[in-house]
Design a protein around this motif. Structure first.
Motif, PDB file in Angstrom:
ATOM      1  N   UNK A 147       0.820  -1.208   0.000  1.00  0.00           N
ATOM      2  CA  UNK A 147       0.000   0.000   0.000  1.00  0.00           C
ATOM      3  C   UNK A 147       0.856   1.261   0.000  1.00  0.00           C
ATOM      4  N   UNK A 148       2.068   1.136   0.497  1.00  0.00           N
ATOM      5  CA  UNK A 148       2.917   2.325   0.623  1.00  0.00           C
ATOM      6  C   UNK A 148       3.771   2.585  -0.621  1.00  0.00           C
ATOM      7  N   UNK A 149       3.724   1.658  -1.538  1.00  0.00           N
ATOM      8  CA  UNK A 149       4.599   1.784  -2.708  1.00  0.00           C
ATOM      9  C   UNK A 149       4.207   2.988  -3.554  1.00  0.00           C
ATOM     10  N   UNK A 150       5.143   3.863  -3.811  1.00  0.00           N
ATOM     11  CA  UNK A 150       4.825   5.046  -4.590  1.00  0.00           C
ATOM     12  C   UNK A 150       4.707   4.720  -6.070  1.00  0.00           C
ATOM     13  N   UNK A 151       4.169   5.663  -6.791  1.00  0.00           N
ATOM     14  CA  UNK A 151       4.058   5.468  -8.226  1.00  0.00           C
ATOM     15  C   UNK A 151       5.440   5.393  -8.849  1.00  0.00           C
ATOM     16  N   UNK A 152       5.550   4.676  -9.934  1.00  0.00           N
ATOM     17  CA  UNK A 152       6.851   4.542 -10.605  1.00  0.00           C
ATOM     18  C   UNK A 152       6.850   3.270 -11.400  1.00  0.00           C
ATOM     19  N   UNK A 153       7.659   3.214 -12.440  1.00  0.00           N
ATOM     20  CA  UNK A 153       7.659   2.030 -13.288  1.00  0.00           C
ATOM     21  C   UNK A 153       8.531   0.938 -12.737  1.00  0.00           C
ATOM     22  N   UNK A 154       8.382  -0.254 -13.268  1.00  0.00           N
ATOM     23  CA  UNK A 154       9.250  -1.361 -12.897  1.00  0.00           C
ATOM     24  C   UNK A 154      10.638  -1.126 -13.482  1.00  0.00           C
ATOM     25  N   UNK A 194      35.868 -25.119  -8.602  1.00  0.00           N
ATOM     26  CA  UNK A 194      34.796 -24.691  -7.691  1.00  0.00           C
ATOM     27  C   UNK A 194      34.649 -23.183  -7.567  1.00  0.00           C
ATOM     28  N   UNK A 195      35.690 -22.436  -7.956  1.00  0.00           N
ATOM     29  CA  UNK A 195      35.703 -21.014  -7.604  1.00  0.00           C
ATOM     30  C   UNK A 195      34.502 -20.264  -8.188  1.00  0.00           C
ATOM     31  N   UNK A 196      34.065 -20.670  -9.373  1.00  0.00           N
ATOM     32  CA  UNK A 196      32.935 -19.957  -9.993  1.00  0.00           C
ATOM     33  C   UNK A 196      31.609 -20.192  -9.293  1.00  0.00           C
ATOM     34  N   UNK A 197      31.561 -21.198  -8.408  1.00  0.00           N
ATOM     35  CA  UNK A 197      30.330 -21.392  -7.623  1.00  0.00           C
ATOM     36  C   UNK A 197      30.263 -20.401  -6.473  1.00  0.00           C
ATOM     37  N   UNK A 198      31.357 -19.657  -6.249  1.00  0.00           N
ATOM     38  CA  UNK A 198      31.399 -18.716  -5.122  1.00  0.00           C
ATOM     39  C   UNK A 198      31.591 -17.273  -5.578  1.00  0.00           C
ATOM     40  N   UNK A 199      31.649 -17.087  -6.893  1.00  0.00           N
ATOM     41  CA  UNK A 199      31.760 -15.736  -7.452  1.00  0.00           C
ATOM     42  C   UNK A 199      30.464 -15.418  -8.183  1.00  0.00           C
ATOM     43  N   UNK A 200      30.133 -14.146  -8.257  1.00  0.00           N
ATOM     44  CA  UNK A 200      28.898 -13.854  -8.972  1.00  0.00           C
ATOM     45  C   UNK A 200      28.492 -12.408  -8.960  1.00  0.00           C
ATOM     46  N   UNK A 201      27.213 -12.203  -9.240  1.00  0.00           N
ATOM     47  CA  UNK A 201      26.651 -10.863  -9.313  1.00  0.00           C
ATOM     48  C   UNK A 201      25.235 -10.900  -8.764  1.00  0.00           C
ATOM     49  N   UNK A 202      24.633  -9.733  -8.686  1.00  0.00           N
ATOM     50  CA  UNK A 202      23.321  -9.624  -8.059  1.00  0.00           C
ATOM     51  C   UNK A 202      22.419  -8.773  -8.940  1.00  0.00           C
ATOM     52  N   UNK A 203      21.222  -9.272  -9.147  1.00  0.00           N
ATOM     53  CA  UNK A 203      20.227  -8.465  -9.848  1.00  0.00           C
ATOM     54  C   UNK A 203      19.158  -8.063  -8.838  1.00  0.00           C
ATOM     55  N   UNK A 204      18.769  -6.811  -8.892  1.00  0.00           N
ATOM     56  CA  UNK A 204      17.733  -6.312  -7.985  1.00  0.00           C
ATOM     57  C   UNK A 204      16.596  -5.771  -8.841  1.00  0.00           C
ATOM     58  N   UNK A 205      15.388  -6.205  -8.532  1.00  0.00           N
ATOM     59  CA  UNK A 205      14.240  -5.753  -9.321  1.00  0.00           C
ATOM     60  C   UNK A 205      13.252  -5.014  -8.433  1.00  0.00           C
ATOM     61  N   UNK A 206      12.766  -3.929  -8.967  1.00  0.00           N
ATOM     62  CA  UNK A 206      11.723  -3.171  -8.274  1.00  0.00           C
ATOM     63  C   UNK A 206      10.474  -3.256  -9.132  1.00  0.00           C
ATOM     64  N   UNK A 207       9.426  -3.807  -8.562  1.00  0.00           N
ATOM     65  CA  UNK A 207       8.180  -3.947  -9.322  1.00  0.00           C
ATOM     66  C   UNK A 207       7.128  -3.046  -8.702  1.00  0.00           C
ATOM     67  N   UNK A 208       6.619  -2.171  -9.499  1.00  0.00           N
ATOM     68  CA  UNK A 208       5.659  -1.177  -9.042  1.00  0.00           C
ATOM     69  C   UNK A 208       4.478  -1.863  -8.359  1.00  0.00           C
ATOM     70  N   UNK A 209       4.149  -1.410  -7.165  1.00  0.00           N
ATOM     71  CA  UNK A 209       2.997  -1.946  -6.452  1.00  0.00           C
ATOM     72  C   UNK A 209       3.267  -3.259  -5.742  1.00  0.00           C
ATOM     73  N   UNK A 210       4.518  -3.721  -5.801  1.00  0.00           N
ATOM     74  CA  UNK A 210       4.812  -5.015  -5.169  1.00  0.00           C
ATOM     75  C   UNK A 210       5.684  -4.865  -3.925  1.00  0.00           C
TER      76      UNK A 210
END
Lengths: 110, 305
Positions: B37-44, B278-294
């Motif tokens: 309910x508190x999510x402001x207007x804005x696109x995903x 094994x090293x690649x199982x411990x290295x990586x990146x992060x994606x963050x998603x903001x979904x309007x109204x969620x």
């Protein structure tokens, strides 16, 4: 302060090494501090005024020997690289590794 | 409080198993309804966090950190939705090795995104007090000092520098000037504005003995207490850990260069050698998603394996 900074062991021809917890180095000797496993050993070193102290990095990681008060600061020390500093004034010299500041130690100059 | 505790336990189970995709959503969605309910207007939109690229590192733990950064960039460029921007949470270089800043900049030119925002790690500033880093990335930051804020589609982003006076207590530190700026920066915002803070050293005490904490983080978090959704993203410890405290979700990120041991699990926090396979199982990146109204942001960590 008359600091002599010797880097990379290039000028370290002096062979006399004194190490160990709080080992008092005789004036003119060069006590060593080992940097190993993210620790300075010995953690406190007591030396007479005029002593040159040498640090040797035995870790695979880069470390520094840095005085927060600015009395001395090594460059980034790679594995097996050395740094030396001559303590010409009595006092308590705290130092740390600028990359891993939880690594702290002290030289007491008498 | 029960909800937070459950969220935390789910999160710990998630860390333990290393299964990131579904449970990451689970941690955050436990608070979704309350905040929708508190999510402001804005696109995903989505953005990416990379961290601790340590260009110049040549240790046993990963002999080719440029290759693994290249793989992370390829992952970013293969995302189905182009990230609005990328956040680099510090330690671009390994100990400010000569040429390392140039190499990182050159590699990141190939990232398909509008912009990359940076905060420094201690490896980027310890030799020269941040002179080189700020000459490259200080432009547009507050007073050229490296910290900054910006808004994107209703979300307020704050990049903080906590490695400039790293030496003070063996911990990260924000300092009075930056704290004062932060207090003022968020004062004008409505409490329903989602806030994302990105910085290098954790803003929660992960393991102070190894310097994995920020000595004045409590004060900073105090200024953010009134907000319904605060997401704190950091690097420095080269592994994914999460914690939820009230409305604040803390997420530490993997490195693209080398892993580090779990807090207190080794004699020192030095690079963890796990072998090339094994090293690649411990290295990586992060994606963050903001979904309007969620409500809260969805944080998804993925490895290079």
């Amino acid at each position: 302060m008359n600091a002599r900074i010797l880097i990379g062991g290039a000028l370290l021809a002096v062979g006399a090494i004194v190490a160990g917890p709080a080992a008092p180095g005789a004036a003119g000797s060069t006590p060593q501090v080992a940097i190993e496993n993210f620790r300075f050993t010995p953690s406190t070193l007591t030396v007479p005024t005029g002593t040159t102290v040498t640090w040797v990095n035995h870790d695979a990681e880069i470390h520094t020997v840095t005085s927060p008060a600015g009395a001395f600061a090594s460059p980034a020390l790679e594995t097996d690289e050395k740094f030396s500093f001559t303590f010409n004034a009595p006092g308590i010299y705290a130092y740390f590794c600028a990359l891993h500041p939880q690594m702290r130690s002290t030289v007491v100059v008498q | 409080m029960d909800m937070d505790r459950r969220g935390f336990l789910e999160c710990m189970a998630w860390v333990g198993t290393g299964v990131v995709w579904t449970a990451a959503g689970g941690v955050l969605s436990s608070r979704t309804l309350a905040q929708a309910a508190e999510t402001p207007a804005g696109g995903d939109f989505g953005f990416v966090q990379i961290s601790d690229t340590h260009i110049g590192f040549k240790g046993e733990a990963n002999k080719d950190v440029a290759a693994t950064l290249g793989e992370a960039i390829a992952r970013i460029n293969a995302l189905p939705t182009r990230p609005a921007f990328v956040l680099h949470t510090g330690d671009l270089t390994h100990a400010q090795k000569p040429g390392a800043f140039d190499a990182v900049a050159e590699m990141l030119k190939s990232v398909k995104t509008e912009r990359v925002f940076y905060v420094p790690g201690e490896n980027d500033v310890f030799l020269d007090g941040g002179k080189d880093y700020l000459a490259r990335y200080g432009k547009g930051t507050v007073g050229g000092k490296g910290w900054q804020s910006f808004d994107h589609r209703g979300v307020h982003f704050v990049g903080l520098v906590n490695v400039e006076s790293y030496k003070a207590k063996g911990l990260g530190s924000l300092g009075a000037e930056q704290l004062e700026w932060l207090e003022d920066d968020v004062r004008k915002l409505s409490s329903s504005t989602p806030v994302v803070v990105f910085t290098h050293v954790p803003l929660w005490a992960v393991y102070a003995k190894w310097g994995w904490a920020t000595d004045d983080s409590e004060q900073a978090l105090g200024y953010l207490k009134r907000f319904g959704s605060v997401t704190v993203l950091n690097g420095h410890i080269h592994q994914v850990l999460q914690k939820v405290e009230g409305n604040v979700a803390f997420h530490t990120a993997m490195s693209t260069a080398f892993p580090q041991p779990a807090p207190g699990s080794a004699p020192s926090p030095g690079p963890l050698k796990v072998g090339d396979d094994r090293v690649r199982t411990l290295l990586g990146l992060r994606e963050v998603r903001y979904i309007q109204g969620r409500g809260p942001l969805a944080v998804v960590d993925s490895t290079l394996a």
